[in-house]
Design a protein around this motif. Structure first.
Motif, PDB file in Angstrom:
ATOM      1  N   ASN A  52      -2.480  17.515   0.648  1.00  0.00           N
ATOM      2  CA  ASN A  52      -3.638  16.646   0.451  1.00  0.00           C
ATOM      3  C   ASN A  52      -4.431  17.032  -0.796  1.00  0.00           C
ATOM      4  O   ASN A  52      -4.960  16.167  -1.502  1.00  0.00           O
ATOM      5  N   MET A  56       0.854  -1.198   0.000  1.00  0.00           N
ATOM      6  CA  MET A  56       0.000   0.000   0.000  1.00  0.00           C
ATOM      7  C   MET A  56       0.887   1.244   0.000  1.00  0.00           C
ATOM      8  O   MET A  56       1.844   1.344   0.770  1.00  0.00           O
ATOM      9  N   GLN A  57       0.556   2.182  -0.874  1.00  0.00           N
ATOM     10  CA  GLN A  57       1.363   3.379  -1.007  1.00  0.00           C
ATOM     11  C   GLN A  57       1.142   4.314   0.183  1.00  0.00           C
ATOM     12  O   GLN A  57       0.002   4.544   0.609  1.00  0.00           O
ATOM     13  N   GLN A  58       2.232   4.851   0.721  1.00  0.00           N
ATOM     14  CA  GLN A  58       2.115   5.750   1.866  1.00  0.00           C
ATOM     15  C   GLN A  58       1.589   7.108   1.418  1.00  0.00           C
ATOM     16  O   GLN A  58       1.826   7.537   0.293  1.00  0.00           O
ATOM     17  N   PRO A  59       0.866   7.817   2.306  1.00  0.00           N
ATOM     18  CA  PRO A  59       0.342   9.140   1.957  1.00  0.00           C
ATOM     19  C   PRO A  59       1.470  10.098   1.578  1.00  0.00           C
ATOM     20  O   PRO A  59       2.578  10.032   2.126  1.00  0.00           O
ATOM     21  N   LYS A  99      12.749  15.909   7.171  1.00  0.00           N
ATOM     22  CA  LYS A  99      13.512  15.010   8.044  1.00  0.00           C
ATOM     23  C   LYS A  99      14.737  15.689   8.655  1.00  0.00           C
ATOM     24  O   LYS A  99      15.475  15.068   9.407  1.00  0.00           O
ATOM     25  N   ARG A 158       7.238  14.764   4.613  1.00  0.00           N
ATOM     26  CA  ARG A 158       7.524  15.389   5.922  1.00  0.00           C
ATOM     27  C   ARG A 158       9.027  15.657   6.045  1.00  0.00           C
ATOM     28  O   ARG A 158       9.842  14.752   5.859  1.00  0.00           O
ATOM     29  N   PHE A 167       3.106  12.084   4.383  1.00  0.00           N
ATOM     30  CA  PHE A 167       4.081  11.333   5.179  1.00  0.00           C
ATOM     31  C   PHE A 167       5.440  11.313   4.468  1.00  0.00           C
ATOM     32  O   PHE A 167       6.486  11.509   5.096  1.00  0.00           O
ATOM     33  N   LEU A 168       5.412  11.084   3.166  1.00  0.00           N
ATOM     34  CA  LEU A 168       6.661  10.987   2.408  1.00  0.00           C
ATOM     35  C   LEU A 168       7.386  12.327   2.315  1.00  0.00           C
ATOM     36  O   LEU A 168       8.615  12.367   2.227  1.00  0.00           O
ATOM     37  N   GLU A 197      -2.454  15.652  -3.715  1.00  0.00           N
ATOM     38  CA  GLU A 197      -2.569  14.195  -3.815  1.00  0.00           C
ATOM     39  C   GLU A 197      -3.953  13.784  -4.303  1.00  0.00           C
ATOM     40  O   GLU A 197      -4.086  12.920  -5.178  1.00  0.00           O
ATOM     41  N   HIS A 255       6.599   9.739  -6.556  1.00  0.00           N
ATOM     42  CA  HIS A 255       5.318   9.221  -6.054  1.00  0.00           C
ATOM     43  C   HIS A 255       4.281   9.156  -7.169  1.00  0.00           C
ATOM     44  O   HIS A 255       3.500   8.211  -7.239  1.00  0.00           O
ATOM     45  N   ARG A 282      -0.227  20.889   5.211  1.00  0.00           N
ATOM     46  CA  ARG A 282      -0.827  19.556   5.098  1.00  0.00           C
ATOM     47  C   ARG A 282      -2.019  19.599   4.141  1.00  0.00           C
ATOM     48  O   ARG A 282      -2.208  18.697   3.329  1.00  0.00           O
TER      49      ARG A 282
END
Length: 238
Positions: free
Chosen positions: A197, A1-4, A12, A10, A7-8, A200, A170, A193
């Motif tokens: 969203n 399952m592809q991560q949101p 670091k 964010r 999240f990717l 996406e 992505h 955020r």
């Protein structure tokens, strides 16, 4: 399952945070000494409070725990304190991130005092309220207050441009133009955020992987209306 996507993308590291320059410089001065004080992060939702707390824990190689000021119980804190004592025996720091710290009552806030004073935990409390009115004076006096400024449209544009390659990994089929980035940033109301969203969701509902304002507004969820002259307008007022 592809991560949101959020999240990717964010950040670091401090360098990944393309906003809050004054805060980054302030924090870097602490990190040069390999330690940070207990702090209260004040700012609007999605301005980077949790992200910065995570970055600090990883930079300091500290154990990181997150509690909700609304949902967490005394037992949750006690478990963290027990683990913090174990980490201390091995010379490892423990950072406790307490979200919505202003929602904890006076007694709950006071219970943190001895552990902050002793250095058993480094407290990072996050709040959307003025800490002068919502945080006990005794606890507030032992914390440095960091005020996060709302993100600007330019901040969000810069973030997207900086992460264009990651977005492409992505969603490799999508051409992310400067015009599309500007349009999404304008809709986000300073909420990073939300901007991610919207992007996406737009990519997911596009049948041919091409983005335009109609698709973005569909993902945004605001209806279009017509004025008296029959011209189209988007209702983007929340």
């Amino acid at each position: 399952m592809q991560q949101p996507l959020a999240f990717l993308l964010r950040p670091k590291s401090l360098e990944d945070m393309v906003w809050q320059d004054d805060i980054r410089k302030n924090i870097q001065s602490f990190l040069q000494k390999w330690q940070i004080p207990s702090m209260i992060f004040r700012g609007s939702p999605w301005c980077g409070k949790t992200t910065l707390a995570n970055i600090l824990s990883k930079t300091l190689q500290a154990e990181f725990f997150e509690l909700s000021g609304v949902k967490s119980k005394k037992e949750d804190l006690n478990k963290i304190l027990e683990l913090a004592n174990q980490h201390k025996a091995y010379g490892k720091k423990t950072i406790l991130f307490l979200d919505e710290i202003h929602r904890r009552n006076k007694a709950q806030q006071d219970s943190l005092l001895p552990f902050v004073e002793s250095g058993l935990i480094t407290l990072i409390g996050a709040t959307t309220e003025n800490p002068s009115f919502t945080i006990n004076n005794a606890l507030l006096s032992r914390c440095k207050v960091i005020v996060f400024q709302p993100l600007t449209q330019d901040n969000i544009i810069q973030f997207f441009l900086q992460n264009k390659d990651k977005i492409k990994q992505h969603f490799p089929q999508v051409a992310l133009t400067d015009e599309i980035i500007d349009f999404i940033a304008g809709l986000s109301n300073g909420d990073l955020r939300n901007a991610i969203n919207i992007l996406e969701s737009s990519m997911m509902i596009s049948s041919d992987w091409k983005l335009n304002q109609d698709i973005i507004m569909q993902a945004f969820g605001k209806p279009m209306y017509y004025d008296r002259d029959g011209d189209e307008h988007y209702n983007i007022i929340s």
